[in-house]
Design a protein around this motif. Structure first.
Motif, PDB file in Angstrom:
ATOM      1  N   SER A  58       0.952  -1.172   0.032  1.00 30.06           N
ATOM      2  CA  SER A  58      -0.013  -0.008   0.013  1.00 30.06           C
ATOM      3  C   SER A  58       0.928   1.154  -0.066  1.00 30.06           C
ATOM      4  CB  SER A  58      -0.927   0.032   1.276  1.00 30.06           C
ATOM      5  OG  SER A  58      -1.551   1.185   1.093  1.00 30.06           O
ATOM      6  N   PHE A  59       0.474   2.266  -0.678  1.00 35.01           N
ATOM      7  CA  PHE A  59       1.269   3.368  -0.819  1.00 35.01           C
ATOM      8  C   PHE A  59       0.990   4.267   0.333  1.00 35.01           C
ATOM      9  CE2 PHE A  59       1.606   7.882  -2.384  1.00 35.01           C
ATOM     10  CZ  PHE A  59       3.116   7.997  -2.575  1.00 35.01           C
ATOM     11  N   GLN A  60       2.040   4.607   1.073  1.00 38.02           N
ATOM     12  CA  GLN A  60       1.968   5.294   2.212  1.00 38.02           C
ATOM     13  C   GLN A  60       2.632   6.789   2.159  1.00 38.02           C
ATOM     14  OE1 GLN A  60       0.926   4.306   4.972  1.00 38.02           O
ATOM     15  NE2 GLN A  60       0.668   2.047   4.174  1.00 38.02           N
ATOM     16  N   GLY A  61       3.288   7.075   1.113  1.00 39.48           N
ATOM     17  CA  GLY A  61       3.745   8.606   0.893  1.00 39.48           C
ATOM     18  C   GLY A  61       4.982   8.601   0.124  1.00 39.48           C
ATOM     19  N   SER A  62       5.383   9.543  -0.395  1.00 40.65           N
ATOM     20  CA  SER A  62       6.821   9.700  -1.126  1.00 40.65           C
ATOM     21  C   SER A  62       8.114   9.604  -0.149  1.00 40.65           C
ATOM     22  CB  SER A  62       6.883  10.954  -1.788  1.00 40.65           C
ATOM     23  OG  SER A  62       5.835  11.034  -2.838  1.00 40.65           O
ATOM     24  N   THR A  63       7.739  10.136   1.256  1.00 40.40           N
ATOM     25  CA  THR A  63       9.051  10.058   2.196  1.00 40.40           C
ATOM     26  C   THR A  63       8.675   8.840   3.099  1.00 40.40           C
ATOM     27  OG1 THR A  63       7.991  11.511   3.570  1.00 40.40           O
ATOM     28  CG2 THR A  63       9.222  12.453   1.878  1.00 40.40           C
ATOM     29  N   PHE A  64       7.917   7.816   2.660  1.00 41.62           N
ATOM     30  CA  PHE A  64       7.844   6.828   3.785  1.00 41.62           C
ATOM     31  C   PHE A  64       9.156   6.032   4.005  1.00 41.62           C
ATOM     32  CE2 PHE A  64       6.340   2.605   5.076  1.00 41.62           C
ATOM     33  CZ  PHE A  64       5.511   2.853   6.080  1.00 41.62           C
ATOM     34  N   ASP A  65       9.837   5.645   2.707  1.00 42.31           N
ATOM     35  CA  ASP A  65      10.785   4.864   3.098  1.00 42.31           C
ATOM     36  C   ASP A  65      12.178   5.453   2.903  1.00 42.31           C
ATOM     37  OD1 ASP A  65       9.222   2.509   2.769  1.00 42.31           O
ATOM     38  OD2 ASP A  65       9.512   2.633   0.391  1.00 42.31           O
ATOM     39  N   MET A  66      12.061   6.875   3.094  1.00 47.93           N
ATOM     40  CA  MET A  66      13.273   7.711   3.183  1.00 47.93           C
ATOM     41  C   MET A  66      14.111   7.494   4.555  1.00 47.93           C
ATOM     42  SD  MET A  66      13.607  11.757   2.987  1.00 47.93           S
ATOM     43  CE  MET A  66      14.913  12.938   3.272  1.00 47.93           C
ATOM     44  N   ALA A  67      15.582   7.267   4.267  1.00 47.30           N
ATOM     45  CA  ALA A  67      16.531   6.868   5.370  1.00 47.30           C
ATOM     46  C   ALA A  67      17.319   7.972   5.845  1.00 47.30           C
ATOM     47  CB  ALA A  67      17.438   5.642   4.757  1.00 47.30           C
ATOM     48  N   ILE A  68      17.391   8.410   7.280  1.00 49.21           N
ATOM     49  CA  ILE A  68      18.211   9.436   7.645  1.00 49.21           C
ATOM     50  C   ILE A  68      19.314   8.796   8.533  1.00 49.21           C
ATOM     51  CG2 ILE A  68      18.010  11.522   8.977  1.00 49.21           C
ATOM     52  CD1 ILE A  68      15.033  11.763   8.286  1.00 49.21           C
ATOM     53  N   PRO A  69      20.323   9.384   8.697  1.00 48.74           N
ATOM     54  CA  PRO A  69      21.446   8.742   9.445  1.00 48.74           C
ATOM     55  C   PRO A  69      20.975   9.107  10.961  1.00 48.74           C
ATOM     56  CG  PRO A  69      22.340  10.054   7.742  1.00 48.74           C
ATOM     57  CD  PRO A  69      20.953  10.549   7.507  1.00 48.74           C
ATOM     58  N   LYS A  70      21.471   8.084  12.159  1.00 49.77           N
ATOM     59  CA  LYS A  70      20.978   8.231  13.358  1.00 49.77           C
ATOM     60  C   LYS A  70      21.647   9.368  14.019  1.00 49.77           C
ATOM     61  CE  LYS A  70      20.442   3.186  14.069  1.00 49.77           C
ATOM     62  NZ  LYS A  70      20.893   1.876  15.060  1.00 49.77           N
ATOM     63  N   GLU A  71      22.905   9.733  13.621  1.00 48.84           N
ATOM     64  CA  GLU A  71      23.561  10.938  14.323  1.00 48.84           C
ATOM     65  C   GLU A  71      22.590  11.979  14.093  1.00 48.84           C
ATOM     66  OE1 GLU A  71      25.781   9.928  10.752  1.00 48.84           O
ATOM     67  OE2 GLU A  71      25.060   8.761  12.584  1.00 48.84           O
ATOM     68  N   GLU A  72      21.735  12.342  12.938  1.00 51.53           N
ATOM     69  CA  GLU A  72      21.106  13.446  12.404  1.00 51.53           C
ATOM     70  C   GLU A  72      19.744  13.339  13.165  1.00 51.53           C
ATOM     71  OE1 GLU A  72      21.219  14.025   8.427  1.00 51.53           O
ATOM     72  OE2 GLU A  72      23.631  14.111   8.413  1.00 51.53           O
ATOM     73  N   MET A  73      19.300  12.295  13.838  1.00 56.81           N
ATOM     74  CA  MET A  73      17.817  12.295  14.153  1.00 56.81           C
ATOM     75  C   MET A  73      17.706  12.619  15.519  1.00 56.81           C
ATOM     76  SD  MET A  73      16.964   8.329  12.651  1.00 56.81           S
ATOM     77  CE  MET A  73      15.660   8.581  13.145  1.00 56.81           C
ATOM     78  N   HIS A  74      18.689  13.000  16.280  1.00 55.63           N
ATOM     79  CA  HIS A  74      18.488  13.380  17.809  1.00 55.63           C
ATOM     80  C   HIS A  74      18.172  14.949  17.735  1.00 55.63           C
ATOM     81  CE1 HIS A  74      20.421   9.851  19.177  1.00 55.63           C
ATOM     82  NE2 HIS A  74      21.420   9.818  18.273  1.00 55.63           N
ATOM     83  N   PHE A  75      17.374  15.313  18.466  1.00 55.62           N
ATOM     84  CA  PHE A  75      16.774  16.688  18.693  1.00 55.62           C
ATOM     85  C   PHE A  75      17.900  17.621  19.478  1.00 55.62           C
ATOM     86  CE2 PHE A  75      12.471  14.821  18.400  1.00 55.62           C
ATOM     87  CZ  PHE A  75      11.806  15.390  17.387  1.00 55.62           C
ATOM     88  N   GLN A  76      18.040  18.672  19.176  1.00 52.46           N
ATOM     89  CA  GLN A  76      19.026  19.520  19.526  1.00 52.46           C
ATOM     90  C   GLN A  76      18.341  20.547  20.676  1.00 52.46           C
ATOM     91  OE1 GLN A  76      22.244  19.224  19.101  1.00 52.46           O
ATOM     92  NE2 GLN A  76      21.674  17.510  17.867  1.00 52.46           N
ATOM     93  N   PRO A  77      18.974  20.800  21.987  1.00 51.45           N
ATOM     94  CA  PRO A  77      18.254  21.805  22.911  1.00 51.45           C
ATOM     95  C   PRO A  77      18.094  23.091  22.077  1.00 51.45           C
ATOM     96  CG  PRO A  77      20.059  20.429  23.869  1.00 51.45           C
ATOM     97  CD  PRO A  77      20.266  20.113  22.418  1.00 51.45           C
ATOM     98  N   LEU A  78      17.128  23.697  22.331  1.00 51.61           N
ATOM     99  CA  LEU A  78      16.876  25.040  21.918  1.00 51.61           C
ATOM    100  C   LEU A  78      17.685  25.935  22.377  1.00 51.61           C
ATOM    101  CD1 LEU A  78      12.760  25.007  21.657  1.00 51.61           C
ATOM    102  CD2 LEU A  78      14.658  24.523  19.796  1.00 51.61           C
TER     103      LEU A  78
END
Length: 626
Positions: free
Chosen positions: A359-379
């Motif tokens: 089933s189609f979930q969206g264009s960015t559904f299978d997009m991969a992001i490195p783990k080091e870029e997935m952490h939230f940064q304190p404002l």
């Protein structure tokens, strides 16, 4: 009836359209074969006459005429004229089809809005729906030749059951010189008002909805009438037809095969059949035939609208909807997925491949992001980094990016940008801005007026100037005393008069100057008036109390952007420009220093041995004077 081949081209395959080339009904062969045979017959007659019936001198003259016609036949804009014309006709053809009145929406509103299972309610619904069908029949009878042949007179309409004899008398009793297809629609509205008065139409909202659907139905009838009255402009059709016919009349002579022995260019072969000329006639004349067939789709061509079929279908469906189907509901029961929260209808063996597709979930559904870029940064950390970078050198990253990405500039501006980049690099790597200690004349970053200022307009809207000094006297002798500002001129005092007073007044004013600068910073944050940006730069010390002979006081007619306040025992090292960050985008105003007397500013410039250069501190440009 319209030729339908949609199912034959449902799937794209090898030579999918080739199967359609053998069809005869509605084909280009059926439409064009008579014109094609006539063109080929005339070409053959001219060719036989040229080959067997003309004398030699007549042949030479005909050959020159053929070359002339072939050369100038290309001046006729066939593709341009035909392309626009056919596009216009095709769009008009589809718009006419969408204007055919269909009773589907009206019959649904009428069946649900007009209540009553008795004979009176049934008669009201059937009569109102028959009036709508009668209006559509009258307008189609006016525009379609096929419908007019079916109902040539009003007697045929009465006999077909669309109108009663009493209604015909009423219809013919209303004298009007115009088409009266709209009269049944007025009868419909009158019956709707009667039904509302009898309470069969429950409320005014239902009556309003019923009349809106009737108006939409009548509007489509009116559009058909106007499409029939307003055709494509006759001049356009005449131009296209003359362009096509004249082109191929010229081709009858210009495309003849000439005697190869005469050596005419492009006539090396003698072919009796002009294959490509016949193909060109087939395409261009066929294009014109397409427009001819579609310009009026209410005729009796193979691809014209099947209006008689539409009349039969609409009348039968509308009567069934408002009479037989009124109140006739199937018994309600639970569906087979009553207790299933995820109903899945079954598939046949021919459609099982659909289940294998995710089933189609969206264009960015299978997009991969490195783990080091997935952490939230304190404002808070982000805000602090932005404040630090903005307070130190907010335009450093911007100008480094611009200077690296842009091509190297040339001329005076190129040298100024290179010197500015060197100064900014020194500012970034040095802990303070007061570390320029080189006395070498080649060190361009320690000289004012050598292009050390930052070009304005590249960073922010407003800029301030940051200058560094060292506790040494400059080895150069000042030649010019340059004054920026029109304050002295407005007061009527020449700048050179108060030179001695100013220089004597600088001693012992260190505390007063610091207090003045603090007051200026407070005023910057409080005043909201938008004025020209003002920056304070201490000038170099005066080495001698005697004014040189070459000193020329210059008074600017415009308010200066730089006011220089002398500081004892200081020499100007270098000057750079930095933006003033202001969220309100208003330029703050720095008040004039509270010193007594007129204020003057001085710049150190090269000696008399060098040409005099009037430099712009804000842009780093220079003008060489004599």
């Amino acid at each position: 009836m319209t030729v339908t081949y949609t199912a034959r081209v449902a799937n794209a395959r090898f030579c999918g359209f080739s199967k359609l080339l053998l069809a005869w009904k509605g084909s280009i062969y059926k439409v064009l074969y008579k014109e094609f045979l006539a063109f080929f017959a005339m070409y053959t007659a001219i060719s036989i006459t040229y080959r067997f019936f003309l004398y030699d001198d007549q042949k030479r003259y005909f050959e020159k005429l053929a070359i002339y016609c072939n050369h100038y036949a290309s001046l006729i804009p066939m593709s341009f004229v035909l392309g626009f014309y056919v596009t216009l006709v095709v769009n008009r053809w589809w718009s006419q089809y969408t204007s055919i009145p269909l009773p589907d929406r009206l019959m649904c509103v009428l069946s649900g809005g007009l209540q009553g299972n008795d004979e009176r309610g049934r008669m009201l619904r059937r009569t109102m729906m028959r009036y709508a069908s009668l209006s559509a029949l009258l307008i189609l009878r006016s525009v379609s030749t096929a419908v007019f042949k079916r109902f040539p007179t009003m007697d045929h309409v009465v006999e077909a059951g669309f109108m009663t004899r009493e209604e015909r008398k009423k219809f013919e009793g209303l004298h009007s010189p115009y088409n009266k297809y709209w009269i049944p629609c007025v009868w419909f509205t009158n019956l709707a008002a009667v039904a509302r008065g009898e309470g069969r139409v429950k409320d005014d909202h239902t009556l309003k909805l019923l009349l809106e659907e009737l108006n939409a139905f009548r509007g489509k009838c009116s559009m058909l009438f106007h499409y029939d009255m307003i055709s494509v402009p006759l001049v356009y059709t005449q131009v296209v037809t003359l362009a096509v016919y004249s082109f191929f009349l010229v081709c009858l002579i210009g495309r003849q095969f000439l005697d190869p022995g005469q050596g005419y260019p492009g006539h090396d072969l003698d072919l009796y059949v002009p294959i490509f000329t016949l193909l060109q006639f087939f395409f261009y004349a066929g294009w014109l035939k397409v427009a001819e067939q579609l310009i009026n789709p209410f005729g009796e061509d193979d691809d014209d609208f099947e209006t008689n079929w539409l009349i039969d279908r609409n009348f039968q469906v509308s009567m069934m909807a408002v009479d037989e189907m009124y109140g006739d509901l199937p018994m309600m029961e639970r569906d087979r997925y009553w207790n299933d929260s995820n109903p899945r209808p079954p598939y046949t063996a021919a459609t099982l491949f659909v289940l294998r597709k995710p089933s189609f979930q969206g264009s960015t559904f299978d997009m991969a992001i490195p783990k080091e870029e997935m952490h939230f940064q304190p404002l808070e950390d982000i805000a602090e980094n932005l404040e630090e970078s903005g307070s130190r050198h907010p335009n450093m990253a911007l100008f480094n990016r611009l200077l690296n990405a842009a091509p190297s500039p040339t001329g005076l501006m190129g040298g100024a940008l290179r010197r500015t980049s060197a100064q900014l690099q020194r500012l970034r790597h040095s802990p303070s801005i007061d570390q320029c200690t080189s006395d070498d004349d080649d060190n361009e970053s320690c000289k004012i007026g050598k292009g050390g200022s930052l070009p304005s307009g590249l960073g922010q809207e407003t800029q301030s100037t940051v200058c560094s000094f060292r506790e040494e006297k400059s080895a150069r002798t000042p030649l010019l005393e340059i004054q920026f500002g029109a304050e002295q001129e407005r007061r009527g005092v020449h700048p050179a008069i108060n030179q001695g007073k100013q220089m004597r007044g600088w001693d012992g004013r260190g505390d007063e100057e610091g207090q003045t600068r603090e007051e200026g910073e407070k005023t910057m944050s409080t005043r909201g008036d938008i004025q020209a940006p003002v920056s304070l730069l201490p000038p170099p010390p005066q080495p001698s109390r005697e004014t040189p002979a070459s000193a020329i006081p210059i008074t600017s007619l415009h308010p200066s952007a730089f006011l220089f306040h002398p500081t004892p025992h200081s020499s100007l090292e270098h000057c750079s420009s930095q933006p003033i960050i202001n969220q309100n985008r208003a330029v703050p105003t720095i008040p004039k220093p509270p010193f007594s007397g007129n204020k003057m500013s001085f710049l150190t410039v090269p000696s008399c041995n060098e040409p005099q250069r009037f430099r712009s501190v804000s842009m780093g440009s220079e003008l060489t004077g004599s």
